[in-house]
Design an enzyme around this catalytic site. Structure first.
Site, PDB file in Angstrom:
ATOM      1  N   ASP A 103       0.839  -1.203   0.000  1.00 16.10           N
ATOM      2  CA  ASP A 103       0.000   0.000   0.000  1.00 16.10           C
ATOM      3  C   ASP A 103       0.872   1.250   0.000  1.00 16.10           C
ATOM      4  O   ASP A 103       1.960   1.253   0.575  1.00 16.10           O
ATOM      5  CB  ASP A 103      -0.860   0.027   1.274  1.00 16.10           C
ATOM      6  CG  ASP A 103      -2.016  -0.967   1.191  1.00 16.10           C
ATOM      7  OD1 ASP A 103      -2.444  -1.278   0.069  1.00 16.10           O
ATOM      8  OD2 ASP A 103      -2.470  -1.417   2.251  1.00 16.10           O
ATOM      9  N   HIS A 104       0.359   2.331  -0.611  1.00 17.90           N
ATOM     10  CA  HIS A 104       0.989   3.640  -0.472  1.00 17.90           C
ATOM     11  C   HIS A 104       0.332   4.312   0.734  1.00 17.90           C
ATOM     12  O   HIS A 104      -0.822   4.007   1.067  1.00 17.90           O
ATOM     13  CB  HIS A 104       0.751   4.487  -1.729  1.00 17.90           C
ATOM     14  CG  HIS A 104       1.461   3.967  -2.943  1.00 17.90           C
ATOM     15  ND1 HIS A 104       1.671   4.723  -4.070  1.00 17.90           N
ATOM     16  CD2 HIS A 104       2.029   2.756  -3.202  1.00 17.90           C
ATOM     17  CE1 HIS A 104       2.334   4.012  -4.967  1.00 17.90           C
ATOM     18  NE2 HIS A 104       2.548   2.803  -4.464  1.00 17.90           N
ATOM     19  N   ASP A 105       1.057   5.230   1.358  1.00 16.76           N
ATOM     20  CA  ASP A 105       0.534   5.883   2.560  1.00 16.76           C
ATOM     21  C   ASP A 105      -0.558   6.893   2.185  1.00 16.76           C
ATOM     22  O   ASP A 105      -0.310   7.836   1.425  1.00 16.76           O
ATOM     23  CB  ASP A 105       1.694   6.587   3.278  1.00 16.76           C
ATOM     24  CG  ASP A 105       1.306   7.034   4.667  1.00 16.76           C
ATOM     25  OD1 ASP A 105       0.100   7.271   4.894  1.00 16.76           O
ATOM     26  OD2 ASP A 105       2.203   7.138   5.519  1.00 16.76           O
TER      27      ASP A 105
END
Ligand SMILES: CC(C)(COP(=O)(O)OP(=O)(O)OC[C@H]1O[C@@H](n2cnc3c(N)ncnc32)[C@H](O)[C@@H]1OP(=O)(O)O)[C@@H](O)C(=O)NCCC(=O)NCCS
Length: 268
Positions: A103-105
């Site tokens: 996941d990206h933040d």
């Protein structure tokens, strides 16, 4: 880190002796991996006999006896998320099954990966370096988390249809079926048939009493070739016959030990 080893004739013999098939995507007779090609695996890999890895490329991952996969679920080379799946026995994994990537933040001002300090990644490292040089200016980048995603745990006798995406950390119960095209974001109960985006229970393969009996018998701990029955028997007949065979001491568990990275690394 993934280990990569070049396939030698000795390694081919070892895989053959241990009944581990590594095939290209075709089901033809001569589609096996060839001398000089590469196999990849993580330090913790546990392989079992009578398994088939059938896709282009050969990153191996944990899969129990009599299981096959037409999808590579062993993680991307160079990524942190290497050993991200554990698959039980008698499982059928179709093509184009994927585990979500990292996941990206979502809480930073941007989800762009250029915000992360990843000099080892050719794309981000190159682009950010060039731009900071041109501008003679840089900002403090964010550290990328080194945490690996939790593995997907797949039980026994699970059938996963094609083009399915699985969220890291989910557990798929024994006997479950995942319909084609599903995006599975939550645990799947034993013997459920789930489908859709996000996947929901469509139905159960059998009624609750049968499911409870199957979960109690755990037939997948045996070699099905020892069963005195026909593959066409109705499920009630199957349960009766198996119970009878177990009670009479005519069935015993078949649990061969794993082949680990230690064994494979002897072929470097
Ligand atoms: C799930 C599957 C096994 C169908 O099982 P089935 O018992 O024949 O189910 P049905 O076709 O009667 O469908 C039952 C319900 O599930 C729904 N459904 C079926 N497949 C679905 C899917 N892929 N996604 C979402 N819903 C699905 C149907 O629309 C139906 O809904 P309804 O009850 O609201 O009308 C099949 O659709 C499937 O996905 N097979 C996987 C094929 C594959 O990828 N093979 C790879 C070779 S290993």
């Amino acid at each position: 880190m993934l280990h990569h080893i070049s396939v030698s004739s000795a390694l081919l013999d070892f895989l053959e002796e241990n009944r581990i098939l590594i095939l290209n995507s075709e089901l033809t007779k001569d589609s096996s991996i060839q001398i000089g090609e590469t196999i990849s695996f993580s330090k913790n890999v546990e392989l079992f006999p009578y398994t088939t890895f059938q896709y282009g490329g050969a990153t191996l991952f944990d899969m129990g006896v009599y299981s096959y996969s037409r999808s590579c679920l062993g993680g991307d080379s160079g990524r942190s998320n290497l050993q991200n799946v554990k698959i039980g026995r008698y499982c059928s994994i179709a093509d184009n099954v994927r585990i979500f990537q990292a996941d990206h933040d979502l809480q930073k001002f941007s989800t762009s990966t250029y915000l992360y300090a990843m000099p080892s990644f050719r794309r981000e490292g190159y682009i950010v370096k060039q731009r900071t040089k041109e501008r003679s200016k840089s900002i403090k980048l964010s550290r990328m988390s080194q945490n690996t995603s939790p593995p997907v745990i797949i039980g026994n006798d699970v059938w996963i249809g094609s083009h399915v995406a699985l969220r890291p950390g989910i557990e798929i119960g024994d006997g479950a079926c995942i319909a084609t095209g599903s995006v599975v974001t939550k645990n799947v109960p034993p013997y459920a048939v789930v489908g859709g985006v996000p996947a929901k229970v469509i139905k159960y393969r059998f009624d609750k009493q049968i499911v409870d009996e199957l979960l109690d018998i755990k037939w997948w701990n045996y070699d099905f070739l020892d069963f005195d029955l026909s593959a066409n028997d109705r499920i009630e007949v199957f349960i009766e016959k198996i119970k009878h065979q177990i009670e009479n001491g005519r069935l015993s568990h078949w649990l061969p030990g794993p082949i680990t990275s230690k064994h494979l690394l002897e072929f470097i």
